[in-house]
Write a protein that holds these residues in place. Structure first.
Motif, PDB file in Angstrom:
ATOM      1  N   GLU A 179       0.811  -1.214   0.000  1.00 29.44           N
ATOM      2  CA  GLU A 179       0.000   0.000   0.000  1.00 29.44           C
ATOM      3  C   GLU A 179       0.851   1.274   0.000  1.00 29.44           C
ATOM      4  N   LYS A 180       1.880   1.285   0.825  1.00 28.40           N
ATOM      5  CA  LYS A 180       2.703   2.496   0.943  1.00 28.40           C
ATOM      6  C   LYS A 180       4.181   2.154   0.818  1.00 28.40           C
ATOM      7  N   SER A 181       4.511   1.253  -0.089  1.00 28.92           N
ATOM      8  CA  SER A 181       5.901   0.801  -0.229  1.00 28.92           C
ATOM      9  C   SER A 181       6.833   1.934  -0.673  1.00 28.92           C
ATOM     10  N   ASP A 182       6.289   2.934  -1.372  1.00 30.30           N
ATOM     11  CA  ASP A 182       7.128   4.040  -1.837  1.00 30.30           C
ATOM     12  C   ASP A 182       7.814   4.760  -0.671  1.00 30.30           C
ATOM     13  N   TYR A 183       7.123   4.836   0.446  1.00 32.13           N
ATOM     14  CA  TYR A 183       7.657   5.594   1.577  1.00 32.13           C
ATOM     15  C   TYR A 183       8.870   4.928   2.222  1.00 32.13           C
ATOM     16  N   LEU A 184       9.054   3.625   1.990  1.00 33.50           N
ATOM     17  CA  LEU A 184      10.160   2.904   2.624  1.00 33.50           C
ATOM     18  C   LEU A 184      11.512   3.468   2.199  1.00 33.50           C
ATOM     19  N   SER A 185      11.581   4.002   0.980  1.00 31.94           N
ATOM     20  CA  SER A 185      12.850   4.549   0.501  1.00 31.94           C
ATOM     21  C   SER A 185      13.221   5.850   1.217  1.00 31.94           C
ATOM     22  N   LEU A 186      12.279   6.435   1.942  1.00 34.37           N
ATOM     23  CA  LEU A 186      12.546   7.676   2.663  1.00 34.37           C
ATOM     24  C   LEU A 186      13.051   7.434   4.078  1.00 34.37           C
ATOM     25  N   LEU A 187      13.041   6.179   4.512  1.00 32.02           N
ATOM     26  CA  LEU A 187      13.447   5.852   5.874  1.00 32.02           C
ATOM     27  C   LEU A 187      14.922   5.504   5.924  1.00 32.02           C
ATOM     28  N   ALA A 188      15.572   5.908   7.014  1.00 37.74           N
ATOM     29  CA  ALA A 188      17.010   5.666   7.151  1.00 37.74           C
ATOM     30  C   ALA A 188      17.315   4.211   7.463  1.00 37.74           C
ATOM     31  N   SER A 189      16.436   3.553   8.196  1.00 38.65           N
ATOM     32  CA  SER A 189      16.663   2.153   8.554  1.00 38.65           C
ATOM     33  C   SER A 189      15.614   1.271   7.900  1.00 38.65           C
ATOM     34  N   SER A 190      15.880  -0.027   7.887  1.00 41.63           N
ATOM     35  CA  SER A 190      14.967  -0.987   7.253  1.00 41.63           C
ATOM     36  C   SER A 190      14.096  -1.712   8.278  1.00 41.63           C
ATOM     37  N   THR A 191      14.078  -1.243   9.514  1.00 40.60           N
ATOM     38  CA  THR A 191      13.334  -1.932  10.577  1.00 40.60           C
ATOM     39  C   THR A 191      11.854  -2.041  10.256  1.00 40.60           C
ATOM     40  N   PHE A 192      11.287  -0.984   9.697  1.00 43.57           N
ATOM     41  CA  PHE A 192       9.862  -0.985   9.365  1.00 43.57           C
ATOM     42  C   PHE A 192       9.552  -2.076   8.346  1.00 43.57           C
ATOM     43  N   ALA A 193      10.357  -2.151   7.289  1.00 45.97           N
ATOM     44  CA  ALA A 193      10.154  -3.164   6.258  1.00 45.97           C
ATOM     45  C   ALA A 193      10.409  -4.561   6.785  1.00 45.97           C
ATOM     46  N   VAL A 194      11.436  -4.710   7.628  1.00 47.68           N
ATOM     47  CA  VAL A 194      11.769  -6.027   8.198  1.00 47.68           C
ATOM     48  C   VAL A 194      10.601  -6.555   9.025  1.00 47.68           C
ATOM     49  N   SER A 195       9.974  -5.683   9.811  1.00 48.91           N
ATOM     50  CA  SER A 195       8.821  -6.095  10.624  1.00 48.91           C
ATOM     51  C   SER A 195       7.703  -6.633   9.743  1.00 48.91           C
ATOM     52  N   ALA A 196       7.469  -5.970   8.620  1.00 48.08           N
ATOM     53  CA  ALA A 196       6.414  -6.410   7.695  1.00 48.08           C
ATOM     54  C   ALA A 196       6.779  -7.742   7.044  1.00 48.08           C
ATOM     55  N   TYR A 197       8.038  -7.898   6.638  1.00 47.10           N
ATOM     56  CA  TYR A 197       8.476  -9.159   6.029  1.00 47.10           C
ATOM     57  C   TYR A 197       8.358 -10.321   7.014  1.00 47.10           C
ATOM     58  N   ILE A 198       8.674 -10.055   8.272  1.00 45.89           N
ATOM     59  CA  ILE A 198       8.565 -11.098   9.293  1.00 45.89           C
ATOM     60  C   ILE A 198       7.113 -11.532   9.448  1.00 45.89           C
ATOM     61  N   LEU A 199       6.203 -10.571   9.425  1.00 45.58           N
ATOM     62  CA  LEU A 199       4.781 -10.911   9.535  1.00 45.58           C
ATOM     63  C   LEU A 199       4.310 -11.731   8.341  1.00 45.58           C
ATOM     64  N   ILE A 200       4.796 -11.399   7.145  1.00 39.23           N
ATOM     65  CA  ILE A 200       4.429 -12.179   5.959  1.00 39.23           C
ATOM     66  C   ILE A 200       4.936 -13.608   6.091  1.00 39.23           C
ATOM     67  N   LEU A 201       6.165 -13.765   6.562  1.00 41.28           N
ATOM     68  CA  LEU A 201       6.725 -15.106   6.785  1.00 41.28           C
ATOM     69  C   LEU A 201       5.892 -15.877   7.803  1.00 41.28           C
ATOM     70  N   ALA A 202       5.577 -15.212   8.908  1.00 41.05           N
ATOM     71  CA  ALA A 202       4.794 -15.871   9.954  1.00 41.05           C
ATOM     72  C   ALA A 202       3.404 -16.242   9.459  1.00 41.05           C
ATOM     73  N   GLY A 203       2.761 -15.338   8.731  1.00 45.70           N
ATOM     74  CA  GLY A 203       1.424 -15.620   8.204  1.00 45.70           C
ATOM     75  C   GLY A 203       1.420 -16.788   7.239  1.00 45.70           C
ATOM     76  N   SER A 204       2.458 -16.891   6.405  1.00 48.05           N
ATOM     77  CA  SER A 204       2.566 -18.011   5.467  1.00 48.05           C
ATOM     78  C   SER A 204       2.758 -19.330   6.214  1.00 48.05           C
ATOM     79  N   LEU A 205       3.569 -19.293   7.262  1.00 44.99           N
ATOM     80  CA  LEU A 205       3.795 -20.507   8.050  1.00 44.99           C
ATOM     81  C   LEU A 205       2.519 -20.956   8.763  1.00 44.99           C
ATOM     82  N   VAL A 206       1.699 -19.983   9.146  1.00 42.75           N
ATOM     83  CA  VAL A 206       0.451 -20.306   9.836  1.00 42.75           C
ATOM     84  C   VAL A 206      -0.444 -21.176   8.958  1.00 42.75           C
ATOM     85  N   VAL A 207      -0.522 -20.848   7.667  1.00 44.27           N
ATOM     86  CA  VAL A 207      -1.374 -21.606   6.747  1.00 44.27           C
ATOM     87  C   VAL A 207      -0.944 -23.072   6.706  1.00 44.27           C
TER      88      VAL A 207
END
Length: 254
Positions: free
Chosen positions: A45-73
């Motif tokens: 939804e707002k992936s464009d904004y990630l390039s404006l952030l100094a760290s990747s923590t925000f994106a990493v948190s989202a990727y971790i949730l995607i991994l966890a959600g996939s494992l749940v299935v």
């Protein structure tokens, strides 16, 4: 008679545990779908904004949730098989899968919370520099698009205010063609509309884009943290039910 009653009582408890695990698996799937949806929503939804952030923590948190959600299935199917077959090996594997996903989601929730605490400081330190030094520069197309979308979506101009653009590399260069702000600051975008910085022409928002982006990211981080920790707590119930059923099956005579 007493022994028969005891056996019937134990069978009843085993059946109850199985139904509880089935109910849990349904809730687990729903929670997993929510985790996966939040992770994908955050990145897409707002992936464009990630390039404006100094760290990747925000994106990493989202990727971790995607991994966890996939494992749940996958784990949900394993849980159903384990309950139906009543095999100790399947139950053990299911338990450890729940534990793994629990830890993954807990990490995502903690990362989101930690980043939430230092979000304001990071934006104040880096957003203005990113916008003024990288906007409309060669090889920085992603940042340029992100800044344009940021200013249009949030109806703001500049990191703190429109005057920040006066220090921009772009504004002081020939390609700016006399603009004092980028065209994306304009309320109605037309070619070279950034030549005028009058409030009737451009967005004048107190606090600038920093305030708007900070609130947006803070809301997302709260959702990431709440969903991650919430589903992680739900899994604790699943691990307790699995452990109880495992013990019941182990005590049953062959």
């Amino acid at each position: 008679m007493s022994a028969v009653y005891k056996d019937e009582q134990e069978d009843w408890m085993t059946v109850c545990l199985k139904y509880l695990l089935f109910v849990f698996n349904f809730l687990f799937w729903v929670g997993g779908a929510a985790v996966l949806a939040v992770g994908v929503w955050t990145l897409v939804e707002k992936s464009d904004y990630l390039s404006l952030l100094a760290s990747s923590t925000f994106a990493v948190s989202a990727y971790i949730l995607i991994l966890a959600g996939s494992l749940v299935v996958v784990t949900g199917f394993l849980g159903c098989c384990a309950v139906i077959r009543e095999q100790k090996n399947c139950l053990s594997m299911y338990f450890f899968c729940l534990l793994l996903i629990f830890l993954i989601e807990l990490v995502a929730g903690v990362l989101a919370y930690v980043y939430y605490q230092r979000l304001s400081e990071e934006l104040k330190q880096h957003l203005n520099q990113t916008m003024t030094e990288n906007y409309a520069q060669p090889g920085k197309e992603a940042i340029t698009l992100a800044v344009d979308r940021l200013q249009q979506d949030f109806k703001c101009c500049g990191s703190n205010n429109s005057h920040d653009w006066m220090l921009s590399v772009y504004i002081s260069s020939k390609p700016a063609e006399g603009r004092v702000v980028p065209d994306s600051c304009c309320k109605t975008i037309t070619p070279h509309c950034g030549i005028r910085d009058h409030p009737s022409n451009i967005y004048k928002v107190e606090g600038g884009c920093i305030t708007k982006l900070e609130q947006f990211l803070a809301d997302h981080l709260l959702v990431i943290g709440a969903v991650g920790i919430g589903v992680a707590c739900l899994q604790i119930c699943g691990m307790v039910f699995t452990s109880c059923l495992y013990r019941r099956i182990r005590m049953e005579p062959y």
